[in-house]
Design a protein around this motif. Structure first.
Motif, PDB file in Angstrom:
ATOM      1  N   LEU A 523       5.830   0.573   0.111  1.00  0.00           N
ATOM      2  CA  LEU A 523       5.470  -0.374   1.150  1.00  0.00           C
ATOM      3  C   LEU A 523       5.181   0.332   2.470  1.00  0.00           C
ATOM      4  CD1 LEU A 523       5.096  -3.323   1.984  1.00  0.00           C
ATOM      5  CD2 LEU A 523       7.566  -3.421   2.454  1.00  0.00           C
ATOM      6  N   LYS A 524       5.980   1.360   2.796  1.00  0.00           N
ATOM      7  CA  LYS A 524       5.747   2.092   4.041  1.00  0.00           C
ATOM      8  C   LYS A 524       4.372   2.765   4.040  1.00  0.00           C
ATOM      9  CE  LYS A 524       6.820   4.106   7.971  1.00  0.00           C
ATOM     10  NZ  LYS A 524       5.611   4.933   8.160  1.00  0.00           N
ATOM     11  N   VAL A 525       4.008   3.346   2.914  1.00  0.00           N
ATOM     12  CA  VAL A 525       2.697   3.991   2.818  1.00  0.00           C
ATOM     13  C   VAL A 525       1.577   2.961   2.967  1.00  0.00           C
ATOM     14  CG1 VAL A 525       1.171   5.296   1.295  1.00  0.00           C
ATOM     15  CG2 VAL A 525       3.601   5.880   1.415  1.00  0.00           C
ATOM     16  N   ALA A 526       1.715   1.806   2.301  1.00  0.00           N
ATOM     17  CA  ALA A 526       0.681   0.771   2.355  1.00  0.00           C
ATOM     18  C   ALA A 526       0.566   0.171   3.754  1.00  0.00           C
ATOM     19  CB  ALA A 526       0.988  -0.315   1.328  1.00  0.00           C
ATOM     20  N   LEU A 527       1.700  -0.058   4.436  1.00  0.00           N
ATOM     21  CA  LEU A 527       1.655  -0.617   5.782  1.00  0.00           C
ATOM     22  C   LEU A 527       0.998   0.349   6.757  1.00  0.00           C
ATOM     23  CD1 LEU A 527       5.188  -2.303   6.042  1.00  0.00           C
ATOM     24  CD2 LEU A 527       2.987  -3.437   5.762  1.00  0.00           C
ATOM     25  N   ASP A 528       1.262   1.625   6.606  1.00  0.00           N
ATOM     26  CA  ASP A 528       0.611   2.604   7.486  1.00  0.00           C
ATOM     27  C   ASP A 528      -0.892   2.618   7.270  1.00  0.00           C
ATOM     28  OD1 ASP A 528       3.049   3.243   8.543  1.00  0.00           O
ATOM     29  OD2 ASP A 528       3.334   5.049   7.315  1.00  0.00           O
ATOM     30  N   GLN A 529      -1.302   2.533   6.014  1.00  0.00           N
ATOM     31  CA  GLN A 529      -2.734   2.545   5.732  1.00  0.00           C
ATOM     32  C   GLN A 529      -3.437   1.282   6.240  1.00  0.00           C
ATOM     33  OE1 GLN A 529      -3.011   3.112   1.506  1.00  0.00           O
ATOM     34  NE2 GLN A 529      -2.460   5.325   1.612  1.00  0.00           N
ATOM     35  N   ALA A 530      -2.700   0.154   6.233  1.00  0.00           N
ATOM     36  CA  ALA A 530      -3.277  -1.115   6.697  1.00  0.00           C
ATOM     37  C   ALA A 530      -3.141  -1.300   8.203  1.00  0.00           C
ATOM     38  CB  ALA A 530      -2.624  -2.283   5.965  1.00  0.00           C
ATOM     39  N   GLY A 531      -2.484  -0.411   8.890  1.00  0.00           N
ATOM     40  CA  GLY A 531      -2.307  -0.521  10.319  1.00  0.00           C
ATOM     41  C   GLY A 531      -1.312  -1.582  10.750  1.00  0.00           C
ATOM     42  N   ILE A 532      -0.409  -1.930   9.867  1.00  0.00           N
ATOM     43  CA  ILE A 532       0.631  -2.906  10.180  1.00  0.00           C
ATOM     44  C   ILE A 532       1.901  -2.140  10.516  1.00  0.00           C
ATOM     45  CG2 ILE A 532       1.996  -4.838   9.318  1.00  0.00           C
ATOM     46  CD1 ILE A 532      -0.314  -5.503   7.443  1.00  0.00           C
ATOM     47  N   SER A 533       2.438  -2.383  11.673  1.00  0.00           N
ATOM     48  CA  SER A 533       3.615  -1.641  12.126  1.00  0.00           C
ATOM     49  C   SER A 533       4.880  -2.389  11.762  1.00  0.00           C
ATOM     50  CB  SER A 533       3.549  -1.418  13.640  1.00  0.00           C
ATOM     51  OG  SER A 533       3.542  -2.668  14.310  1.00  0.00           O
ATOM     52  N   ILE A 534       5.900  -1.609  11.427  1.00  0.00           N
ATOM     53  CA  ILE A 534       7.232  -2.159  11.211  1.00  0.00           C
ATOM     54  C   ILE A 534       7.929  -2.222  12.551  1.00  0.00           C
ATOM     55  CG2 ILE A 534       9.438  -1.790  10.055  1.00  0.00           C
ATOM     56  CD1 ILE A 534       7.955  -0.350   7.849  1.00  0.00           C
ATOM     57  N   SER A 535       8.455  -3.364  12.877  1.00  0.00           N
ATOM     58  CA  SER A 535       9.004  -3.566  14.220  1.00  0.00           C
ATOM     59  C   SER A 535      10.280  -2.769  14.403  1.00  0.00           C
ATOM     60  CB  SER A 535       9.293  -5.052  14.454  1.00  0.00           C
ATOM     61  OG  SER A 535      10.294  -5.485  13.553  1.00  0.00           O
TER      62      SER A 535
END
Length: 561
Positions: A523-535
């Motif tokens: 999930l961390k890899v996918a969120l970084d690729q999608a430009g979605i930041s973890i708060s």
């Protein structure tokens, strides 16, 4: 059953000769073993009166049994000592005569009683009690004893000749050499067996770890642990048997060498007398210990076969049944240990000559007293039995009891032992377990909370999380550990860290931690690729102080002027 110990008298060893005569109490009908006195001497009785009880005993020459005598309990010590001293003196005189001198043993009639003389010296008078031992008349019994004395004295004199001692010395040297060769061979066999066992153990490849974060001991499957336990038990039995074999080689060989010479043969009697009861207890202890280890190995073997065969396993209950079988294996070992120790204790009492029938008859009363004094132990056993019967948890489960939790490392009828994340072993009496949370019974669940920033596109984030779960469920490496498609429950709450999205993943028992780690990584890899930041945690400070606001306002005006 009563026993009388061997009474031994050893004269000083002279230059020309030496002898020893020993009187012991033995059963009335006992077969004579050459060079080996009876190991279980016990007086015989024909009268209930203690002083008038008839007891029997052997007369020994150089550690060899010559003949039996009988007398009342009160007169036996005096009579045996008198015969002993006279035979000792007669033998000493005879041994000092030239080598080819024959011994003369004759039976004379004195006052209608047979009397034995050796080389014209009085030895003893045969009584009706002595004759009763052989179930013949007194004169026949006297002739039999005289013939035995004739042969034994001549043999004892022959054994003291130089050539005989040299020949026996050669035999002793050969026996000593054979002992060394046999001992070295057994040692080499033991080393080869140990090396082979280590090689077999190292060549076993694990089928996969349990991967629990609680304890490193769970890094091997139940079958591998049982195989290792079975291997250790068998090796322990072999080690004890090798030790027993070495002790038998050196002890038996030394004992046999002592019997080769007339001067050392009496030490056989001393050794047997001194080691009689310790030897019996040692044999009982060794047999009990080996029996327990063999039972352990058989139980592990049976359990491993049952688990590996898959006869009672289904895809749904496979892992759970493995844990239960392992638990029953441990409990069965505890019960078998108790039974073997109890039987060994009774055998030890029997070996000491204690009558166990009254002890068994009074066992019920002792049991009642013990049960009243150990009510907590009874509660532990009952609760432990119910835990195992109801399958509340088993070996290998991860549970939480009150404020403690960990991997169940040991479970028996009395207690449960847990290994927590810090490696501490926690022991809990079964009676103290009221409420237990099992984290690995039948299936487990990875409960994930994922914080997403308030500024992120929430629909895009939810879609991305669902796709990661779907891809992981179809991955061959993880599909067997994930029982159902991961459920994205949606936004669980508005938190100080952002939007909290909750995800449930149903897994095999004890696999929730592995699945959760892999899901977070993907999930961390996918969120970084999608430009979605973890708060990350954020705080906003609001100032509502009028004086501070006026001061800041005045300061701004002054700068403007």
């Amino acid at each position: 059953m009563r026993f009388k110990f061997l009474a031994l008298a050893l004269p000083a060893v002279g230059i020309a000769s030496s002898m020893a005569i020993t009187v012991v109490s033995v059963p009335k009908a006992t077969a004579q073993i050459p060079l080996l006195p009876q190991l279980l001497p016990s007086p015989s009785s024909v009268n209930n009166d203690a002083n008038n009880r008839l007891v029997t005993g052997w007369i020994y020459l150089d550690g060899r049994q010559l003949f039996q005598i009988a007398a009342s309990r009160s007169n036996f010590p005096e009579r045996s000592e008198d015969i002993q001293k006279k035979l000792e003196k007669i033998a000493q005189n005879y041994f000092q005569l030239p080598a080819k001198t024959a011994v003369k043993v004759e039976v004379r009639k004195v006052n209608d009683l047979p009397v034995i003389y050796i080389n014209g010296q009085y030895l003893m008078t045969i009584t009706s009690d002595d004759a009763g031992l052989r179930e013949v008349d007194m004169f026949t019994s006297a002739n039999q004893i005289a013939e035995s004395l004739q042969e034994d004295l001549q043999e004892a004199k022959q054994e003291r000749q130089t050539q005989f001692l040299i020949d026996q010395g050669k035999i002793a040297a050969g026996i000593g050499l054979a002992m060394i060769v046999m001992s070295w061979g057994v040692y080499g066999w033991q080393r080869r067996s140990k090396n082979h066992a280590l090689y077999s153990l190292a060549s076993q490849s694990p089928t996969g770890p349990l991967n629990s974060p609680i304890s490193p001991t769970a890094a091997q499957p139940i079958t591998s642990q049982l195989n290792q336990q079975q291997h250790r038990n068998i090796q322990e039995v072999k080690r004890r048997l090798f030790q027993l074999t070495q002790a038998g080689i050196w002890g038996g060989g030394s004992f046999f060498i002592l019997g080769l010479f007339p001067y050392t043969r009496p030490f056989q009697v001393i050794i047997l007398t001194a080691a009689q009861f310790p030897l019996r207890l040692g044999v009982v202890f060794l047999v009990t210990y080996v029996a327990i280890r063999l039972i352990y190995a058989l139980i592990d073997r049976f359990t491993t076969t049952l688990i590996s065969s898959g006869a009672l396993l289904t895809p749904e209950s496979s892992e759970r049944l493995r844990l239960r079988v392992s638990t029953f294996s441990g409990v069965t070992k505890s019960i078998a240990t108790g039974i073997c120790i109890g039987v060994g204790f009774l055998l030890a009492l029997v070996s000491l000559g204690i009558d166990i029938v009254p002890l068994l008859a009074g066992a019920s009363l002792v049991g009642v007293a013990v049960s009243l004094a150990s009510q907590n132990l009874i509660k532990d056993a009952i609760n432990g039995f119910l835990i195992i019967l109801e399958d509340q948890y088993a070996l290998g489960d991860v549970i939480t009891v009150g404020d403690v939790g960990g991997l169940v490392e040991n479970l028996n009828l009395r207690m449960t032992q847990l290994r927590d994340s810090e490696g501490r072993l926690i022991t809990i009496p079964n009676s103290e377990i009221k409420v237990v949370a099992n984290l690995s019974s039948r299936w487990s669940r990875a409960d994930l909370t994922i914080p997403i920033a308030y500024q992120a596109d929430i629909e895009k984030a939810l879609t991305l999380i669902e796709s990661i779960g779907f891809e992981m469920d179809k991955d061959p490496q993880w599909e067997r550990q994930i029982l159902e498609v991961p459920q994205v429950l949606g936004i669980d709450q508005f938190g100080d860290r952002g939007l909290i999205i909750r995800v449930w993943i149903k897994t095999q028992p004890l696999k929730q931690w592995d699945v959760a780690r892999e899901f977070r990584r993907r999930l961390k890899v996918a969120l970084d690729q999608a430009g979605i930041s973890i708060s990350v945690p954020q705080q906003a400070i609001w100032v509502n102080d009028e004086q501070l606001l006026n001061f800041q306002s005045n300061g701004s005006n002054g700068k403007a002027n």
